[in-house]
Design a protein around this motif. Structure first.
Motif, PDB file in Angstrom:
ATOM      1  N   MET A  83       0.829  -1.215   0.000  1.00  0.00           N
ATOM      2  CA  MET A  83       0.000   0.000   0.000  1.00  0.00           C
ATOM      3  C   MET A  83       0.859   1.260   0.000  1.00  0.00           C
ATOM      4  O   MET A  83       0.469   2.290  -0.540  1.00  0.00           O
ATOM      5  CB  MET A  83      -0.898   0.007   1.241  1.00  0.00           C
ATOM      6  N   ALA A  84       2.027   1.160   0.641  1.00  0.00           N
ATOM      7  CA  ALA A  84       2.902   2.323   0.767  1.00  0.00           C
ATOM      8  C   ALA A  84       3.551   2.691  -0.575  1.00  0.00           C
ATOM      9  O   ALA A  84       4.064   3.798  -0.732  1.00  0.00           O
ATOM     10  CB  ALA A  84       3.985   2.047   1.805  1.00  0.00           C
ATOM     11  N   ASP A  85       3.534   1.772  -1.513  1.00  0.00           N
ATOM     12  CA  ASP A  85       4.094   2.050  -2.843  1.00  0.00           C
ATOM     13  C   ASP A  85       3.299   3.190  -3.480  1.00  0.00           C
ATOM     14  O   ASP A  85       2.075   3.085  -3.648  1.00  0.00           O
ATOM     15  CB  ASP A  85       3.968   0.766  -3.685  1.00  0.00           C
ATOM     16  N   PRO A  86       3.965   4.287  -3.839  1.00  0.00           N
ATOM     17  CA  PRO A  86       3.211   5.426  -4.398  1.00  0.00           C
ATOM     18  C   PRO A  86       2.473   5.086  -5.694  1.00  0.00           C
ATOM     19  O   PRO A  86       1.538   5.798  -6.071  1.00  0.00           O
ATOM     20  CB  PRO A  86       4.278   6.493  -4.632  1.00  0.00           C
ATOM     21  N   GLN A  87       2.869   4.005  -6.354  1.00  0.00           N
ATOM     22  CA  GLN A  87       2.178   3.606  -7.587  1.00  0.00           C
ATOM     23  C   GLN A  87       0.897   2.814  -7.303  1.00  0.00           C
ATOM     24  O   GLN A  87       0.141   2.529  -8.226  1.00  0.00           O
ATOM     25  CB  GLN A  87       3.104   2.748  -8.457  1.00  0.00           C
ATOM     26  N   ALA A  88       0.675   2.435  -6.048  1.00  0.00           N
ATOM     27  CA  ALA A  88      -0.526   1.630  -5.727  1.00  0.00           C
ATOM     28  C   ALA A  88      -1.678   2.558  -5.367  1.00  0.00           C
ATOM     29  O   ALA A  88      -1.574   3.348  -4.429  1.00  0.00           O
ATOM     30  CB  ALA A  88      -0.221   0.697  -4.569  1.00  0.00           C
ATOM     31  N   SER A  89      -2.752   2.491  -6.135  1.00  0.00           N
ATOM     32  CA  SER A  89      -3.866   3.400  -5.874  1.00  0.00           C
ATOM     33  C   SER A  89      -5.171   2.659  -5.582  1.00  0.00           C
ATOM     34  O   SER A  89      -6.140   3.239  -5.131  1.00  0.00           O
ATOM     35  CB  SER A  89      -4.077   4.315  -7.073  1.00  0.00           C
ATOM     36  N   LEU A  90      -5.162   1.369  -5.842  1.00  0.00           N
ATOM     37  CA  LEU A  90      -6.407   0.610  -5.731  1.00  0.00           C
ATOM     38  C   LEU A  90      -6.101  -0.781  -5.174  1.00  0.00           C
ATOM     39  O   LEU A  90      -5.028  -1.336  -5.432  1.00  0.00           O
ATOM     40  CB  LEU A  90      -6.987   0.484  -7.150  1.00  0.00           C
ATOM     41  N   MET A  91      -7.077  -1.318  -4.417  1.00  0.00           N
ATOM     42  CA  MET A  91      -6.952  -2.710  -3.968  1.00  0.00           C
ATOM     43  C   MET A  91      -8.271  -3.406  -4.278  1.00  0.00           C
ATOM     44  O   MET A  91      -9.339  -2.798  -4.145  1.00  0.00           O
ATOM     45  CB  MET A  91      -6.702  -2.740  -2.457  1.00  0.00           C
ATOM     46  N   TYR A 127      -2.584   5.348   3.213  1.00  0.00           N
ATOM     47  CA  TYR A 127      -1.783   5.468   1.986  1.00  0.00           C
ATOM     48  C   TYR A 127      -2.579   5.928   0.764  1.00  0.00           C
ATOM     49  O   TYR A 127      -2.072   5.881  -0.352  1.00  0.00           O
ATOM     50  CB  TYR A 127      -1.079   4.127   1.706  1.00  0.00           C
ATOM     51  N   GLY A 128      -3.818   6.331   0.967  1.00  0.00           N
ATOM     52  CA  GLY A 128      -4.598   6.860  -0.155  1.00  0.00           C
ATOM     53  C   GLY A 128      -4.986   5.819  -1.184  1.00  0.00           C
ATOM     54  O   GLY A 128      -4.998   6.085  -2.389  1.00  0.00           O
ATOM     55  N   VAL A 129      -5.292   4.618  -0.711  1.00  0.00           N
ATOM     56  CA  VAL A 129      -5.694   3.539  -1.616  1.00  0.00           C
ATOM     57  C   VAL A 129      -7.214   3.341  -1.514  1.00  0.00           C
ATOM     58  O   VAL A 129      -7.763   3.304  -0.416  1.00  0.00           O
ATOM     59  CB  VAL A 129      -4.958   2.222  -1.243  1.00  0.00           C
ATOM     60  N   THR A 130      -7.872   3.232  -2.644  1.00  0.00           N
ATOM     61  CA  THR A 130      -9.308   2.934  -2.653  1.00  0.00           C
ATOM     62  C   THR A 130      -9.485   1.414  -2.652  1.00  0.00           C
ATOM     63  O   THR A 130      -8.732   0.702  -3.321  1.00  0.00           O
ATOM     64  CB  THR A 130      -9.959   3.537  -3.914  1.00  0.00           C
ATOM     65  N   VAL A 131     -10.465   0.930  -1.899  1.00  0.00           N
ATOM     66  CA  VAL A 131     -10.679  -0.521  -1.798  1.00  0.00           C
ATOM     67  C   VAL A 131     -11.979  -0.920  -2.490  1.00  0.00           C
ATOM     68  O   VAL A 131     -13.060  -0.461  -2.109  1.00  0.00           O
ATOM     69  CB  VAL A 131     -10.737  -0.978  -0.323  1.00  0.00           C
ATOM     70  N   ILE A 132     -11.855  -1.753  -3.509  1.00  0.00           N
ATOM     71  CA  ILE A 132     -13.044  -2.374  -4.096  1.00  0.00           C
ATOM     72  C   ILE A 132     -13.272  -3.656  -3.301  1.00  0.00           C
ATOM     73  O   ILE A 132     -12.418  -4.541  -3.298  1.00  0.00           O
ATOM     74  CB  ILE A 132     -12.827  -2.765  -5.574  1.00  0.00           C
ATOM     75  N   SER A 133     -14.393  -3.751  -2.615  1.00  0.00           N
ATOM     76  CA  SER A 133     -14.684  -4.982  -1.880  1.00  0.00           C
ATOM     77  C   SER A 133     -15.660  -5.812  -2.714  1.00  0.00           C
ATOM     78  O   SER A 133     -16.815  -5.425  -2.905  1.00  0.00           O
ATOM     79  CB  SER A 133     -15.280  -4.657  -0.511  1.00  0.00           C
ATOM     80  N   ASP A 134     -15.175  -6.932  -3.218  1.00  0.00           N
ATOM     81  CA  ASP A 134     -16.011  -7.838  -4.009  1.00  0.00           C
ATOM     82  C   ASP A 134     -16.682  -8.792  -3.032  1.00  0.00           C
ATOM     83  O   ASP A 134     -16.031  -9.667  -2.458  1.00  0.00           O
ATOM     84  CB  ASP A 134     -15.122  -8.580  -5.009  1.00  0.00           C
ATOM     85  N   GLU A 135     -17.992  -8.602  -2.842  1.00  0.00           N
ATOM     86  CA  GLU A 135     -18.726  -9.389  -1.845  1.00  0.00           C
ATOM     87  C   GLU A 135     -19.727 -10.329  -2.501  1.00  0.00           C
ATOM     88  O   GLU A 135     -20.770 -10.657  -1.933  1.00  0.00           O
ATOM     89  CB  GLU A 135     -19.355  -8.422  -0.810  1.00  0.00           C
ATOM     90  N   ILE A 136     -19.411 -10.784  -3.688  1.00  0.00           N
ATOM     91  CA  ILE A 136     -20.348 -11.625  -4.451  1.00  0.00           C
ATOM     92  C   ILE A 136     -20.656 -12.948  -3.746  1.00  0.00           C
ATOM     93  O   ILE A 136     -21.728 -13.511  -3.939  1.00  0.00           O
ATOM     94  CB  ILE A 136     -19.821 -11.866  -5.890  1.00  0.00           C
ATOM     95  N   HIS A 137     -19.719 -13.443  -2.908  1.00  0.00           N
ATOM     96  CA  HIS A 137     -19.948 -14.739  -2.242  1.00  0.00           C
ATOM     97  C   HIS A 137     -20.570 -14.584  -0.848  1.00  0.00           C
ATOM     98  O   HIS A 137     -20.672 -15.563  -0.105  1.00  0.00           O
ATOM     99  CB  HIS A 137     -18.627 -15.504  -2.135  1.00  0.00           C
ATOM    100  N   CYS A 138     -20.993 -13.367  -0.493  1.00  0.00           N
ATOM    101  CA  CYS A 138     -21.359 -13.100   0.905  1.00  0.00           C
ATOM    102  C   CYS A 138     -22.585 -13.868   1.395  1.00  0.00           C
ATOM    103  O   CYS A 138     -22.740 -14.069   2.596  1.00  0.00           O
ATOM    104  CB  CYS A 138     -21.553 -11.603   1.120  1.00  0.00           C
ATOM    105  N   ASP A 139     -23.440 -14.294   0.475  1.00  0.00           N
ATOM    106  CA  ASP A 139     -24.635 -15.024   0.924  1.00  0.00           C
ATOM    107  C   ASP A 139     -24.409 -16.531   0.988  1.00  0.00           C
ATOM    108  O   ASP A 139     -25.314 -17.277   1.349  1.00  0.00           O
ATOM    109  CB  ASP A 139     -25.817 -14.689   0.013  1.00  0.00           C
ATOM    110  N   LEU A 140     -23.209 -16.953   0.635  1.00  0.00           N
ATOM    111  CA  LEU A 140     -22.901 -18.386   0.629  1.00  0.00           C
ATOM    112  C   LEU A 140     -22.023 -18.747   1.815  1.00  0.00           C
ATOM    113  O   LEU A 140     -20.967 -19.369   1.670  1.00  0.00           O
ATOM    114  CB  LEU A 140     -22.221 -18.759  -0.693  1.00  0.00           C
ATOM    115  N   THR A 141     -22.464 -18.352   2.999  1.00  0.00           N
ATOM    116  CA  THR A 141     -21.719 -18.700   4.207  1.00  0.00           C
ATOM    117  C   THR A 141     -22.324 -19.959   4.824  1.00  0.00           C
ATOM    118  O   THR A 141     -23.464 -20.333   4.526  1.00  0.00           O
ATOM    119  CB  THR A 141     -21.791 -17.548   5.218  1.00  0.00           C
TER     120      THR A 141
END
Ligand SMILES: Cc1ncc(COP(=O)(O)O)c(C=O)c1O
Length: 385
Positions: free
Chosen positions: A153-161, A189-203
Motif C-alpha cells: 500500500m505504501a508504494d506510491p504507484q498503488a492506488s487501488l486494492m 496510503y490513499g488507496v481505494t478498496v473495491i470490496s467484491d462481496e459476491i460470495h457473501c450469501d454463501l456462508t
C-alpha cells in the motif's frame, strides 16, 4: 427433509453451458456455477417477464433499490442508502470499469493471492500492474499478511486494492478486525478498496460475513462494494449486480465510469431476477446453504479418510473447496491435467489464482450429492492408480 429438492439432476449437457461443455465422459467441477435450478420464486418472476412477450428497454425500479436495501439490512446488518446504489451488469464489468476510471496506465492494483483469477484480467487488460500481497498459509489456514500489505500500500504507484470478501478460493470469511486494518492502511496510503462481496450469501449455516463498508467510518469512506444475487441464487448467466459507494466523490467517478462503459443498464430480466431473489429467495437460500455445507463436510471427511495425502482447507464460505496437494510435489496445473485425462474429473488448477496456488486444486461442490459422489469416486480412483 426440506421444501426444495437439491437432489434434482438437471442435464446441462448440450445447453451451451460453459461449465458443461465438456466431453461425455467428463465431470466438470471447476467454474463457479451451480448445478441447481434457481429458487421457484425467481423462475416464476422470469416466466412472468417471458409471458408479457415484449422485451423492451428496462429501467431500474424502486423495487430494485428496496430489495437490496432490505436484504442488506435484514441479513447483513448494513444500512445502505438508496443514493449509494447503482445497477451494473456484473461484478467483473463493475471492477473492470472502476479500474479504468480510477487509475492511470501502469499504476498498481493490490490483490491478496491466491485470488479469483479474473481480477488479474481486470487489472492487466486495463493497463495496470498486479501488486500481489500473498496471504499467509500456516497450519492449513489462511490469514492476511499485514506487514506485506502495508508495504504494497505504501508504494506510491498503488492506488487501488481489490479485496475478496469472503475470499475465493480460500473460502475465508474475513473478521471485522482484519477488515478494519485493511481500511486503516488504505486510508493511510490513499488507496481505494473495491470490496467484491459476491460470495457473501454463501456462508455456512449460522455464520455471517462482515460487509467491509460497515466496519468503520474509515472503511466506509475508502470503499466501493460490489454485490450480486448471482452466485448465491444460481443465476450468474442473468448478469445482474450492484455497486454501492458511500463516498460521494468516489460514487460520482464510479457512476460516470459504468455509464461510459455502458454496463449500467439492466436487460429485461436482470433487475426482476434480483428483486425476486432478495424479496422471496431467503428460505430457498437457507436450505441451499445446508446442502452446500453438507457437501463440503462430505468432501473433507472423504479426503481425510481415503486420500490422506491431500488436505481440504477448512472454510466457512463459498462452495469452492481449496485442496492442498503439496505433499505430492506435482504442480497443480500438471496434476489437474492428469486427473482430467485419467478420470474425466475436471477441477481447477490452483496456478490460475496466482503463483502461490501451485500446490492447490479448486473443487466446486455446488452439485447434487450424486454428482459429488461421482466426483469423489473419480478422485479416489486416480490416487488408487
Ligand atoms: C470473487 C468473484 N467475483 C466476481 C465473479 C464474477 O462475477 P460476475 O459474473 O458478476 O461478473 C466471481 C465468479 O466466480 C467471483 O468468484
Amino acid at each position: 427433509m426440506g421444501v426444495y429438492n437439491f437432489d434434482l439432476e438437471v442435464n446441462r449437457r448440450g445447453t451451451d453451458s460453459m461449465k458443461w461443455d465438456v466431453a461425455d465422459n467428463e465431470l466438470p467441477m471447476w467454474v463457479a456455477d451451480m448445478d441447481f435450478q434457481t429458487a421457484p420464486e425467481i423462475r416464476l418472476a422470469l416466466a412472468k417477464r417471458v409471458e408479457e412477450g415484449v422485451f423492451g428497454y428496462t429501467d431500474v425500479s424502486d423495487d430494485w433499490y428496496e430489495a437490496y436495501i432490505n436484504w442488506w439490512k435484514n441479513r447483513h446488518g448494513l444500512e445502505i442508502s438508496k443514493d449509494w446504489l447503482m445497477f451494473c451488469t456484473g461484478v467483473i464489468p463493475a471492477i473492470s470499469s472502476i479500474v479504468r476510471k480510477l487509475t492511470t496506465p501502469n499504476e498498481k492494483v493490490i490483490v491478496q493471492t491466491p485470488v479469483y483469477n479474473i481480477f488479474f484480467n481486470s487489472i492487466v487488460n486495463n493497463g495496470c500492474r498486479v501488486s500481489e500481497s500473498p496471504l499467509r498459509y500456516e497450519h492449513g489456514e489462511y490469514s492476511m499478511d499485514f506487514e506485506d500489505l502495508e508495504e504494497k500500500m505504501a508504494d506510491p504507484q498503488a492506488s487501488l486494492m481489490i479485496l475478496c470478501n469472503p475470499h475465493n478460493p480460500v473460502s475465508k470469511i474475513w473478521s471485522k478486525e482484519d477488515l478494519a486494518r485493511v481500511g486503516e492502511l488504505a486510508a493511510k496510503y490513499g488507496v481505494t478498496v473495491i470490496s467484491d462481496e459476491i460470495h457473501c450469501d454463501l456462508t455456512a449455516p449460522g455464520k455471517e460475513y462482515v460487509p467491509f463498508a460497515g466496519v468503520s467510518d474509515t472503511c466506509r469512506d475508502v470503499s466501493i462494494t460490489c454485490v450480486a444475487p448471482t452466485k448465491a441464487f444460481s443465476i450468474p448467466g442473468i448478469q445482474t449486480a450492484a455497486i454501492f459507494v458511500p463516498n460521494p466523490f468516489l460514487r460520482h467517478k464510479v457512476w460516470r465510469g459504468i455509464n461510459t462503459d455502458e454496463v449500467a443498464e439492466p436487460n429485461v430480466f436482470a433487475a426482476h431476477a434480483a428483486v425476486a431473489a432478495f424479496n422471496q429467495g431467503g428460505p430457498w437460500l437457507d436450505e441451499l446453504r445446508e446442502y452446500l455445507f453438507d457437501n463440503r463436510r462430505r468432501v473433507e471427511e472423504f479426503v481425510d479418510a481415503q486420500i490422506p495425502q491431500l488436505y481440504v482447507v477448512r472454510g466457512d464460505a463459498t462452495y469452492l473447496l481449496w485442496i492442498d496437494v503439496s505433499a505430492l510435489g506435482i504442480p497443480s496445473d500438471v496434476l489437474a491435467g492428469q486427473i482430467r485425462q485419467s478420470t474425466g474429473l475436471y477441477l481447477s488448477a490452483g496456478t490460475a489464482y496466482g503463483a502461490c496456488g501451485k500446490d492447490f486444486l479448486r473443487m466446486n461442490v455446488a452439485c447434487t450429492r450424486a454428482t459429488l459422489e461421482d466426483g469423489l469416486s473419480r478422485l479416489l480412483a486416480f490416487f488408487e492408480k
